[in-house]
Write a protein that holds these residues in place. Structure first.
Motif, PDB file in Angstrom:
ATOM      1  N   ARG A  79      32.334  34.602  40.399  1.00  0.00           N
ATOM      2  CA  ARG A  79      33.293  35.143  39.427  1.00  0.00           C
ATOM      3  C   ARG A  79      34.370  34.130  39.029  1.00  0.00           C
ATOM      4  O   ARG A  79      35.553  34.456  38.925  1.00  0.00           O
ATOM      5  CB  ARG A  79      33.938  36.427  39.980  1.00  0.00           C
ATOM      6  N   ARG A  81      35.400  30.825  36.238  1.00  0.00           N
ATOM      7  CA  ARG A  81      35.099  30.126  34.985  1.00  0.00           C
ATOM      8  C   ARG A  81      35.026  28.633  35.285  1.00  0.00           C
ATOM      9  O   ARG A  81      35.410  28.192  36.364  1.00  0.00           O
ATOM     10  CB  ARG A  81      36.184  30.416  33.938  1.00  0.00           C
TER      11      ARG A  81
ATOM     12  N   VAL B  13      35.754  41.961  37.767  1.00  0.00           N
ATOM     13  CA  VAL B  13      37.166  41.558  37.804  1.00  0.00           C
ATOM     14  C   VAL B  13      37.564  41.133  39.224  1.00  0.00           C
ATOM     15  O   VAL B  13      37.211  41.786  40.204  1.00  0.00           O
ATOM     16  CB  VAL B  13      38.074  42.704  37.301  1.00  0.00           C
ATOM     17  N   VAL B  14      38.291  40.025  39.292  1.00  0.00           N
ATOM     18  CA  VAL B  14      38.730  39.469  40.574  1.00  0.00           C
ATOM     19  C   VAL B  14      40.159  39.925  40.857  1.00  0.00           C
ATOM     20  O   VAL B  14      41.013  39.833  39.972  1.00  0.00           O
ATOM     21  CB  VAL B  14      38.723  37.925  40.516  1.00  0.00           C
ATOM     22  N   ARG B  16      43.175  38.771  42.690  1.00  0.00           N
ATOM     23  CA  ARG B  16      43.749  37.582  43.359  1.00  0.00           C
ATOM     24  C   ARG B  16      45.043  37.978  44.014  1.00  0.00           C
ATOM     25  O   ARG B  16      46.063  38.147  43.331  1.00  0.00           O
ATOM     26  CB  ARG B  16      44.074  36.528  42.297  1.00  0.00           C
ATOM     27  N   GLU B  17      45.012  38.129  45.311  1.00  0.00           N
ATOM     28  CA  GLU B  17      46.243  38.566  45.973  1.00  0.00           C
ATOM     29  C   GLU B  17      47.183  37.381  46.125  1.00  0.00           C
ATOM     30  O   GLU B  17      46.786  36.316  46.578  1.00  0.00           O
ATOM     31  CB  GLU B  17      45.907  39.200  47.311  1.00  0.00           C
ATOM     32  N   GLU B  18      48.412  37.582  45.687  1.00  0.00           N
ATOM     33  CA  GLU B  18      49.417  36.520  45.789  1.00  0.00           C
ATOM     34  C   GLU B  18      50.381  36.904  46.905  1.00  0.00           C
ATOM     35  O   GLU B  18      50.058  37.709  47.747  1.00  0.00           O
ATOM     36  CB  GLU B  18      50.129  36.366  44.436  1.00  0.00           C
ATOM     37  N   PHE B  19      51.588  36.362  46.872  1.00  0.00           N
ATOM     38  CA  PHE B  19      52.523  36.687  47.951  1.00  0.00           C
ATOM     39  C   PHE B  19      53.159  38.061  47.769  1.00  0.00           C
ATOM     40  O   PHE B  19      53.234  38.578  46.665  1.00  0.00           O
ATOM     41  CB  PHE B  19      53.616  35.617  48.020  1.00  0.00           C
ATOM     42  N   ASP B  20      53.636  38.621  48.871  1.00  0.00           N
ATOM     43  CA  ASP B  20      54.354  39.896  48.871  1.00  0.00           C
ATOM     44  C   ASP B  20      53.552  41.019  48.226  1.00  0.00           C
ATOM     45  O   ASP B  20      54.114  41.892  47.550  1.00  0.00           O
ATOM     46  CB  ASP B  20      55.705  39.754  48.143  1.00  0.00           C
ATOM     47  N   ASP B  21      52.241  40.959  48.382  1.00  0.00           N
ATOM     48  CA  ASP B  21      51.341  42.012  47.892  1.00  0.00           C
ATOM     49  C   ASP B  21      51.265  42.135  46.375  1.00  0.00           C
ATOM     50  O   ASP B  21      50.688  43.086  45.861  1.00  0.00           O
ATOM     51  CB  ASP B  21      51.696  43.374  48.511  1.00  0.00           C
ATOM     52  N   VAL B  24      47.078  39.222  40.843  1.00  0.00           N
ATOM     53  CA  VAL B  24      46.609  39.015  39.469  1.00  0.00           C
ATOM     54  C   VAL B  24      45.204  39.581  39.390  1.00  0.00           C
ATOM     55  O   VAL B  24      44.379  39.341  40.270  1.00  0.00           O
ATOM     56  CB  VAL B  24      46.568  37.497  39.132  1.00  0.00           C
ATOM     57  N   PHE B  26      41.869  39.337  37.269  1.00  0.00           N
ATOM     58  CA  PHE B  26      41.330  38.300  36.386  1.00  0.00           C
ATOM     59  C   PHE B  26      39.893  38.648  36.024  1.00  0.00           C
ATOM     60  O   PHE B  26      39.059  38.887  36.908  1.00  0.00           O
ATOM     61  CB  PHE B  26      41.380  36.954  37.122  1.00  0.00           C
ATOM     62  N   PRO B  28      36.726  37.106  34.661  1.00  0.00           N
ATOM     63  CA  PRO B  28      36.178  35.781  34.358  1.00  0.00           C
ATOM     64  C   PRO B  28      35.310  35.761  33.104  1.00  0.00           C
ATOM     65  O   PRO B  28      35.089  34.701  32.520  1.00  0.00           O
ATOM     66  CB  PRO B  28      35.345  35.446  35.612  1.00  0.00           C
ATOM     67  N   ALA B  31      38.378  35.770  30.475  1.00  0.00           N
ATOM     68  CA  ALA B  31      39.536  34.945  30.850  1.00  0.00           C
ATOM     69  C   ALA B  31      40.846  35.730  30.759  1.00  0.00           C
ATOM     70  O   ALA B  31      41.923  35.159  30.894  1.00  0.00           O
ATOM     71  CB  ALA B  31      39.627  33.666  30.023  1.00  0.00           C
ATOM     72  N   ALA B  33      43.846  37.993  32.094  1.00  0.00           N
ATOM     73  CA  ALA B  33      44.460  38.188  33.405  1.00  0.00           C
ATOM     74  C   ALA B  33      45.692  39.059  33.244  1.00  0.00           C
ATOM     75  O   ALA B  33      46.410  38.942  32.250  1.00  0.00           O
ATOM     76  CB  ALA B  33      44.843  36.840  34.015  1.00  0.00           C
TER      77      ALA B  33
END
Ligand code: SF4
Ligand code: SF4
Lengths: 360, 99
Positions: A79, A81, B13-14, B16-21, B24, B26, B28, B31, B33
């Motif tokens: 998944r 690009r 759809v991905v 994407r876990e960032e900080f503090d829960d 994003v 995304f 693919p 493109a 997000a």
């Protein structure tokens, strides 16, 4: 950010060309070998599990890999690009159709350094112009986004008007990017032949500024003469008018890339950037990328580079541009001075002016 | 085949876990997000085609302190936005019957 958003992956050490200013070859830190297919596929699974959004495939020449479609399938399965940095010569209908079919390709960047074979081939080798243009036409036929990059050097600096006309008017590209041959890799060996001298830098800047008016919004740059002249004009104006310091001025803030991307060398070494190929942070499939991303001391030092004041460098002593200067690319700072935590002399406005440069 | 009221995340759809829960989402293929807060992440993780919007809201109310009563509206709006942008859909009747 728990993991990088994107990575540049040098998927091969092989190339069909031997360009005279290639940053990739002739780097003593790099072991020039290709990893087997399975190693990359295993790594793509790790990237997929981390939510990496995009990879840029570079080399060497990425289209030289016989297993390219297998690698791309691994990227798609995870998944992500992708995009490519290529010389264009090896792109044929078969691989272009495969790429178009994935629906995941952002763009393929092809280097074009002249408006004709004579100029382009002077640094990239006989037949490379024809091959690059054929590759671009193939991509256009398959409706794949093409980004053309012009590397400005001593052989093409007088051809820039023709190059712009050729790419934008004749080939119908929407835009193209520029940079210049930088003191790195093979370019260090051929520096006198290929790198712009002061007069040529001045000429490149003046021509590019003129062309950006004629072709508004269609010529870009992230480095090289166009970036330099735009930045330097802002710096000079701010200095002359005694403006307050720029928000990123006065410290080594020139590289923000380590906040969202990282790179992998052709031999599997994880490095902060292809321009810092000697800085090994670990190995793919041996070390956890997430662990390196979050906890690597070296990477975190690079990220903290922005706290280092320019005023502390002897190189910058007494310079009136300090409040507006960022010190620029650490990769070039390293190849020129041997130190990463140093301003890049290549992007030093004071030095450029002292050596006879002008930016008016 | 009728749509149910059970939202289902687009599997491509991905998250994407960032900080503090925060995270994003995304896509693919396009493109696209979108950034989302921890509540959005919790909603996303429950969009499995089995829970209804009401089920999701009541679970969220249990897991997050101080969830206001307007949460249902906000979560519905969030799911709608996701659906409009191809990040999610509504489960179809038949799939449930098959299951
Ligand atoms: S000496 Fe050069 S690098 Fe240092 S602050 Fe001045 S312009 Fe920038
Ligand atoms: S080191 Fe230079 S080339 Fe590399 S990411 Fe940073 S600014 Fe860009």
């Amino acid at each position: 950010m728990r993991a990088p958003r994107s990575l540049t992956l040098e998927i091969t050490a092989r190339c069909n060309l031997r360009c005279r200013y290639c940053y990739f070859f002739s780097n003593p830190a790099v072991e020039y070998r290709d990893l087997p297919t399975d190693e990359w596929l295993q790594f793509f699974d790790e990237l997929g599990s981390l939510g990496v959004m995009k990879v840029t495939l570079a080399g060497g020449e990425p289209f030289i890999r016989e297993d390219l479609s297998v690698l791309l399938a691994g990227i798609v399965r995870n998944r992500m690009r992708f995009s490519f940095l290529s010389n264009g010569v090896l792109i044929d209908d078969e691989i272009a159709a495969f790429i178009a079919g994935t629906g995941r390709c952002e763009y393929i960047q092809v280097s074009v350094d002249g408006s004709c074979a004579e100029v382009h081939d002077a640094c990239r080798g006989q037949g490379s112009f024809e091959g690059a243009i054929r590759g671009i036409r193939t991509l256009q036929r398959h409706r794949i986004g093409v980004g053309v990059r012009v590397t400005i050097n001593r052989k093409n600096v007088h051809d820039l008007e023709n190059i712009a006309h050729f790419l934008l008017d004749e080939m119908g590209l929407s835009d193209f990017g520029t940079n210049s041959a930088g003191y790195m890799g093979t370019c260090c060996i051929n520096a006198d032949d290929v790198m712009l001298n002061i007069e040529e830098r001045k000429e490149a800047m003046a021509t590019l500024l003129r062309l950006t008016v004629k072709y508004a919004g269609r010529i870009s740059s992230e480095a090289g003469p166009l970036t330099d002249v735009r930045m330097w004009r802002r710096m000079e104006e701010a200095r002359a008018e005694g403006k307050p310091a720029f928000h990123n001025g006065g410290r080594l803030t020139g590289c923000g890339c380590t906040g969202n991307k990282i790179a992998v060398r052709t031999d599997g070494a994880i490095v902060p950037c292809n321009m810092l190929a000697h800085v090994e942070l670990g190995r793919i499939n041996h070390d956890s990328l997430a662990e390196i991303w979050l906890n690597s001391t070296v990477l975190n030092q690079l990220r903290n580079r922005h706290t280092i004041p320019l005023a502390g460098f002897e190189f910058c002593a007494g310079c009136s541009y300090i409040p507006y200067c960022t010190g620029n690319c650490p990769g070039l700072a390293y190849t020129i001075t041997g130190q990463i935590d140093h301003p890049s002399p290549d992007a030093c406005l004071r030095r450029f002016l002292e050596e006879g440069g002008t930016i008016a | 085949m009728n749509q149910t009221d059970r939202p289902i995340a687009n599997p491509i759809v991905v998250l994407r876990e960032e900080f503090d829960d925060w995270a994003v989402l995304f896509n693919p293929d396009t493109a696209d997000a979108v950034g989302t807060n921890p509540v959005g992440v919790a909603v996303w993780k429950r969009m499995d085609g089995k829970r209804s919007l009401d089920d999701i809201v009541s679970e969220i109310k249990k897991s997050f302190e101080d969830t206001p009563d307007s949460a249902l509206k906000e979560i519905a709006a969030f799911v709608n936005t996701l659906a409009e942008n191809g990040f999610a859909g509504l489960e179809l009747e038949r799939k449930i019957a098959d299951a």
